[in-house]
Enzyme design. Structure first.
Site, mmCIF file in Angstrom:
data_model
loop_
_atom_site.group_PDB
_atom_site.id
_atom_site.type_symbol
_atom_site.label_atom_id
_atom_site.label_comp_id
_atom_site.label_asym_id
_atom_site.label_seq_id
_atom_site.Cartn_x
_atom_site.Cartn_y
_atom_site.Cartn_z
ATOM 1 N N ARG A 74 0.852 -1.209 0.000
ATOM 2 C CA ARG A 74 0.000 0.000 0.000
ATOM 3 C C ARG A 74 0.883 1.254 0.000
ATOM 4 O O ARG A 74 1.403 1.687 1.046
ATOM 5 C CB ARG A 74 -0.911 0.013 1.222
ATOM 6 N N ARG A 100 1.003 -6.770 -9.615
ATOM 7 C CA ARG A 100 1.473 -6.179 -8.351
ATOM 8 C C ARG A 100 1.595 -7.198 -7.211
ATOM 9 O O ARG A 100 2.102 -6.870 -6.142
ATOM 10 C CB ARG A 100 0.581 -5.018 -7.935
ATOM 11 N N HIS A 169 0.497 3.238 -10.534
ATOM 12 C CA HIS A 169 -0.483 3.772 -9.568
ATOM 13 C C HIS A 169 0.239 4.593 -8.480
ATOM 14 O O HIS A 169 0.199 4.240 -7.299
ATOM 15 C CB HIS A 169 -1.202 2.557 -8.972
ATOM 16 N N ASP A 214 -12.147 9.968 -6.891
ATOM 17 C CA ASP A 214 -11.696 8.780 -7.628
ATOM 18 C C ASP A 214 -12.097 8.993 -9.078
ATOM 19 O O ASP A 214 -13.211 8.722 -9.492
ATOM 20 C CB ASP A 214 -12.366 7.525 -7.065
ATOM 21 N N GLU A 273 -2.068 8.771 -11.185
ATOM 22 C CA GLU A 273 -1.700 7.494 -11.804
ATOM 23 C C GLU A 273 -1.597 7.616 -13.327
ATOM 24 O O GLU A 273 -2.496 8.150 -13.977
ATOM 25 C CB GLU A 273 -2.745 6.438 -11.431
HETATM 26 O O1 TA6 Z 1 -6.830 4.069 -8.662
HETATM 27 C C1 TA6 Z 1 -7.915 4.321 -7.810
HETATM 28 C C2 TA6 Z 1 -8.513 2.988 -7.402
HETATM 29 O O2 TA6 Z 1 -8.999 2.283 -8.518
HETATM 30 C C3 TA6 Z 1 -9.593 3.254 -6.356
HETATM 31 O O3 TA6 Z 1 -10.868 2.905 -6.849
HETATM 32 C C4 TA6 Z 1 -9.162 2.386 -5.173
HETATM 33 O O4 TA6 Z 1 -9.739 1.102 -5.275
HETATM 34 C C5 TA6 Z 1 -7.653 2.362 -5.384
HETATM 35 O O5 TA6 Z 1 -7.508 2.173 -6.784
HETATM 36 C C6 TA6 Z 1 -6.898 1.349 -4.561
HETATM 37 O O6 TA6 Z 1 -7.227 0.060 -4.977
HETATM 38 P P1 TA6 Z 1 -6.565 -1.172 -4.147
HETATM 39 O O7 TA6 Z 1 -7.001 -2.405 -4.866
HETATM 40 O O8 TA6 Z 1 -5.068 -0.963 -4.176
HETATM 41 O O9 TA6 Z 1 -7.096 -1.033 -2.742
#
Ligand code: TA6
Length: 299
Positions: A74, A100, A169, A214, A273
């Protein structure tokens, strides 16, 4: 898989590049170059740290992040491939694809006056074919210097065209998201994922977030400038080969709902991103190669 000692003898550069066991015992590449320092985990080819000399870290990392082979890290720069978000064809497939949470072996390490360049690779396997029945070779290149330069190269090794989404991301570290402005997306259409995926147009000028955000901006090659007033610095995300830019901050409620993200961390991060997602899904002919790059720099 090679152990840390073997990797160090093959790829280590004394005083500059060291491979060790990082958090959770996951294999980590540590870079200490004159211009900057960085850390990259082979798990997900995940850049978890980038700090130009004399600057605060540029990437946000959650203090609650797991370092678990089965889970995504994260923060930093998750490599998203070959789909973005949920898999439309398979609700059981992992969100944001398998890249990932897969180990990417080191392909090469090189040093120059410009910085340190580390290349990692991911090829189709029985495991990937189970969730995505296509042959591919992906190469992720990270250049650690005055800027953080990343390149995601995908070769279609199948006999027919493939369709995929991808994203770098990037979690930027900011002093306070409520005092941070975002510029470079004016006039662009975005999918608003906190408003029933409504399609909207970004008004002129820079903007500041005021709640969970988002957004998938479409058909934009633009450079995004993040003015982090609390840290008195600008972060600039530029790109090539990317038609989508995603802007995300979970804000209070979503932050509380994420077990690997601190409840009080949301003011200190902003995802900008570099992607090809949604309408910008890629079509890649058999044998062809697609290159997407992202550069993150202190302005
Ligand atoms: O990039 C934004 C997103 O698609 C959000 O909708 C949120 O889900 C974020 O990615 C993080 O996703 P994750 O699967 O890493 O918790």
């Amino acid at each position: 898989m090679s152990n840390v000692n073997e990797l160090n003898s093959k790829f280590g550069v004394p005083g500059v590049v060291t491979i060790d066991e990082g958090k959770g015992g996951l294999t980590r590449v540590r870079v200490t170059a004159p211009a900057a320092e960085a850390e990259i985990y082979l798990h997900g080819a995940h850049v978890t740290h980038y700090k130009p000399q004399g600057q605060k870290p540029v990437l946000f990392m959650s203090a609650e992040s797991l370092f678990d082979p089965a889970k995504a890290i994260r923060g930093g720069v998750p490599v998203i491939f070959p789909w973005f978000g949920p898999n439309a064809n398979d609700p059981k497939a992992p969100q944001h694809g398998f890249a990932r949470t897969t180990v990417w072996p080191i392909r090469s390490v090189s040093t120059s006056d410009h910085g340190v360049v580390i290349t990692l690779g991911l090829a189709s396997s029985d495991a990937t074919r189970k969730v995505w029945p296509h042959e591919f070779e992906a190469t992720f290149t990270v250049s650690v210097g005055k800027a953080l330069e990343m390149s995601m190269d995908v070769v279609n090794k199948s006999t027919r065209e493939i369709f995929f989404e991808e994203a770098l991301h990037t979690y930027l570290a900011v002093g306070d998201i409520r005092r941070t402005t975002i510029d470079g997306l004016a006039g662009r259409t975005f999918i608003d994922k906190v408003d029933n995926k409504a399609r909207k147009t970004q008004p002129p000028g820079a903007f500041t977030l005021s709640g969970e955000t988002d957004r998938v901006y479409l058909n934009t090659p633009d450079t995004v400038t993040v003015d982090d007033a609390a840290n008195s610095r600008r972060l600039v995300v530029s790109k090539t080969g990317s038609a989508s830019t995603v802007v995300w901050n979970p804000w209070t409620d979503k932050a509380k709902a994420m077990s690997d993200f601190g409840d009080d961390e949301w003011p200190h991060m902003l995802c900008v991103e570099t992607a090809n997602a949604g309408d910008n899904v890629l079509t890649l002919a058999a044998g062809a190669k697609h290159v997407m790059t992202a550069t993150v720099a202190v302005g």
